[in-house]
Design a protein around this motif. Structure first.
Motif, mmCIF file in Angstrom:
data_model
loop_
_atom_site.group_PDB
_atom_site.id
_atom_site.type_symbol
_atom_site.label_atom_id
_atom_site.label_comp_id
_atom_site.label_asym_id
_atom_site.label_seq_id
_atom_site.Cartn_x
_atom_site.Cartn_y
_atom_site.Cartn_z
ATOM 1 N N SER A 101 0.830 -1.216 0.000
ATOM 2 C CA SER A 101 0.000 0.000 0.000
ATOM 3 C C SER A 101 0.861 1.262 0.000
ATOM 4 O O SER A 101 0.544 2.240 -0.682
ATOM 5 C CB SER A 101 -0.924 0.031 1.217
ATOM 6 N N ARG A 139 0.999 4.172 -2.862
ATOM 7 C CA ARG A 139 0.905 5.608 -2.569
ATOM 8 C C ARG A 139 2.106 6.349 -3.178
ATOM 9 O O ARG A 139 1.955 7.418 -3.765
ATOM 10 C CB ARG A 139 0.860 5.777 -1.041
ATOM 11 N N PHE A 178 -10.278 -1.621 14.897
ATOM 12 C CA PHE A 178 -9.830 -0.516 15.723
ATOM 13 C C PHE A 178 -10.654 -0.476 17.005
ATOM 14 O O PHE A 178 -11.754 -1.036 17.052
ATOM 15 C CB PHE A 178 -9.955 0.791 14.924
ATOM 16 N N GLU A 182 -14.352 1.867 16.517
ATOM 17 C CA GLU A 182 -14.800 1.976 15.119
ATOM 18 C C GLU A 182 -16.110 2.759 15.033
ATOM 19 O O GLU A 182 -16.927 2.655 15.937
ATOM 20 C CB GLU A 182 -14.992 0.574 14.535
ATOM 21 N N PRO A 183 -16.315 3.562 13.975
ATOM 22 C CA PRO A 183 -15.429 3.686 12.810
ATOM 23 C C PRO A 183 -14.302 4.698 12.991
ATOM 24 O O PRO A 183 -13.679 5.080 12.016
ATOM 25 C CB PRO A 183 -16.400 4.155 11.714
ATOM 26 N N VAL A 225 -10.664 5.923 13.498
ATOM 27 C CA VAL A 225 -9.289 5.420 13.338
ATOM 28 C C VAL A 225 -8.355 6.532 13.810
ATOM 29 O O VAL A 225 -8.541 7.689 13.420
ATOM 30 C CB VAL A 225 -9.001 5.082 11.857
ATOM 31 N N LEU A 253 -2.197 7.815 12.598
ATOM 32 C CA LEU A 253 -1.761 6.740 11.699
ATOM 33 C C LEU A 253 -1.788 7.156 10.229
ATOM 34 O O LEU A 253 -1.113 6.550 9.400
ATOM 35 C CB LEU A 253 -2.663 5.502 11.880
ATOM 36 N N PHE A 254 -2.572 8.202 9.915
ATOM 37 C CA PHE A 254 -2.813 8.534 8.506
ATOM 38 C C PHE A 254 -1.538 8.948 7.764
ATOM 39 O O PHE A 254 -1.456 8.819 6.547
ATOM 40 C CB PHE A 254 -3.867 9.642 8.377
ATOM 41 N N LEU A 256 1.498 7.699 8.393
ATOM 42 C CA LEU A 256 2.557 6.691 8.542
ATOM 43 C C LEU A 256 2.592 5.718 7.364
ATOM 44 O O LEU A 256 1.543 5.284 6.878
ATOM 45 C CB LEU A 256 2.349 5.891 9.832
ATOM 46 N N VAL A 259 2.064 1.320 8.283
ATOM 47 C CA VAL A 259 0.805 0.718 8.706
ATOM 48 C C VAL A 259 -0.166 0.658 7.519
ATOM 49 O O VAL A 259 -0.154 1.537 6.647
ATOM 50 C CB VAL A 259 0.195 1.495 9.906
ATOM 51 N N VAL A 260 -0.938 -0.427 7.454
ATOM 52 C CA VAL A 260 -1.973 -0.588 6.430
ATOM 53 C C VAL A 260 -3.315 -0.567 7.159
ATOM 54 O O VAL A 260 -3.498 -1.304 8.135
ATOM 55 C CB VAL A 260 -1.828 -1.926 5.686
ATOM 56 N N LEU A 261 -4.233 0.265 6.684
ATOM 57 C CA LEU A 261 -5.497 0.476 7.385
ATOM 58 C C LEU A 261 -6.658 -0.053 6.550
ATOM 59 O O LEU A 261 -6.785 0.279 5.365
ATOM 60 C CB LEU A 261 -5.692 1.984 7.634
ATOM 61 N N SER A 262 -7.492 -0.860 7.177
ATOM 62 C CA SER A 262 -8.628 -1.451 6.448
ATOM 63 C C SER A 262 -9.901 -1.297 7.278
ATOM 64 O O SER A 262 -9.882 -1.472 8.498
ATOM 65 C CB SER A 262 -8.302 -2.927 6.180
ATOM 66 N N PRO A 263 -11.023 -0.933 6.660
ATOM 67 C CA PRO A 263 -12.241 -0.582 7.402
ATOM 68 C C PRO A 263 -13.072 -1.799 7.838
ATOM 69 O O PRO A 263 -14.213 -1.941 7.397
ATOM 70 C CB PRO A 263 -13.007 0.305 6.413
#
Lengths: 307, 307
Positions: free
Chosen positions: A128, A132, A267, A270-271, A273, A277-278, A280, A283-287
């Protein structure tokens, strides 16, 4: 509509909205998920009679079914959740009231396991972050994206060797990983080495995959000590529940490089986050999407037919 | 420095810069990768004598070693490339001149295969797109990220069942995928069904993984017909070389939804990536990083010791 059984629908509508049309002639759905009002006000505003509601349809990560909710809904006899985890439902109160609870059990274990492996490869190989990097490039010079780590040959510690944990282990073995695990107790007939201490498991693993259920015993099972034991090159994947991890400590460890990286599908609140972290890349973020798939509405219909 | 053997270094410096220090007392590296000048001018500007250069160190996706380059470097006796593919080196001219060529062979097959699987999971489960979704969210409402597809149980067609293709197949079998393949010819002792036509393979697969070498025969082996046969739900992963795919057609198919998605580690004119892809959520973009890992400098040293 007045003659149809009333079903209160909580939680993320992602799946529900896809199969609602097939069932709206059989049930009267009260879509609490579409309202931001507290339950009492939601019912009042719509002139719904709380005691007419016979069932609740909900999902992990959505509105919790608490003692208070159940006290408002005095006639509920069944709760169906599309999740494997039941931590959002007050099971003690359900037992006391004789309310039946139907969950997904191991129906989605493969789906969740493949997401766990995907997040692990992504965090280690920086997929990811690389995506980006490519999308944000404005110059045309040579690529200089930082190197990732190989998954193959790594020691992976699985926290919670239930049906999801097993599916994760099976897939990772094909990558040449060595599997170790922690569970409530050592499992007979399992050849993977067992660690009774999560800290020791972390200290002896290159990566941890968190697959256990959230209970009072497992809340914050991944704490500061575990994260520091995992160490600066270690990677953590959480596809269980956010509250299995001390999120504040995790965020700090990621910012300060105390662990190598993380892949998070869940997390603590939730929802929400954590915004730190945004920015960084480690880290990979998944909803909370590990079990959310195009094929799921069909599976949910099976659950749903239990009502 | 004057007495050291001169080695011209081409191509992405990602790996080279990490192990240069260990070897700079044995070789005089001429870092053409750090210059944007054409080779002749680079050598002239630095007062390097072309006929003193004895070896070239290069990588896939970097500056090609053409007949012209070799004609300038009349004394080169060895070319070492850190890639498995040799398509960037004019092998006919090397044979004519008696220049030895050392490549990575199957050294990085596992690394590349795990990236291929990572890109496939990512494209099907929308991991990078989900990560982008979470990072860009400004509101706090329920998550409504679109559903992805399960990898498990899918039919995966492997184009080029060499050492990388085998490693991909082995890993995907653990996910419950069925494997099919196309290769120059059917392989004996292989139980995976063989398709002599790539179009037929695509038509019978949910996903294609492109693992073959780039040759005159395989250039644009993935063309419009293959992509249309793969279809609207089909996913393509390319970890081979960009020119294996008709990139213009691929971009069009992704924009128009003619295929479901793609995971791309390679591109036709690297480091250029078609900008039309930057706004799409059905593609994962990686900067030719499938073999680039923290552990690689060590492996490269082995190759390097051949000089």
């Amino acid at each position: 509509m007045a003659h149809l059984p009333q079903v209160l629908v909580f939680g993320p509508p992602t799946i529900f909205t896809q199969f609602e049309p097939q069932y709206s002639h059989k049930y009267h759905f009260l879509n609490a998920w579409a309202s931001s009002l507290p339950l009492d006000q939601f019912l009042h505003t719509h002139n719904y009679e709380p005691s007419s509601i016979q069932a609740i349809l909900c999902a992990g990560g959505g509105t919790p079914v608490t003692v208070h909710v159940l006290s408002v809904l005095s006639s509920v006899k069944l709760i169906v959740t599309t999740s494997a985890g039941l931590d959002h439902i007050d099971l003690l109160e359900c037992r006391r009231r004789g309310i039946q609870v139907a969950g997904a059990g191991s129906l989605f274990s493969e789906e969740v396991a493949e997401m766990a492996v995907g997040l692990l490869i992504d965090a280690m190989r920086k997929i990811s972050a690389a995506d980006r990097y490519v999308r944000q490039r404005v110059h045309s010079g040579p690529w200089d994206f930082p190197l990732g780590s190989k998954l193959g040959g790594k020691r992976v510690g699985i926290v919670g060797l239930g049906s999801i944990g097993f599916e994760v282990a099976k897939r990772l073995e094909a990558f040449g990983c060595s599997i170790f695990y922690n569970s409530r107790k050592e499992k007979p007939f399992i050849s993977y080495p067992f660690y009774s201490s999560v800290v020791e498991l972390a200290a002896n693993s290159n990566a941890l995959v968190i697959c256990c259920a959230l209970t009072e015993q497992t809340r914050h099972i991944i704490n500061k000590e575990v994260l520091l034991a995992l160490g600066k090159e270690g990677v953590m994947v959480n596809i269980g529940r956010g509250a299995l991890v001390d999120e504040k400590e995790l965020v700090r460890c990621l910012i300060e490089g105390e662990i190598g990286g993380a892949g998070l599908d869940v997390f603590e609140n939730e929802p929400h986050v954590p915004e730190e972290l945004f920015g960084l890349d480690n880290v990979v973020l998944s909803p909370h999407a590990a079990a959310l798939l195009k094929s799921l509405p069909l599976i949910c219909v099976t659950l749903w037919q239990g009502i």
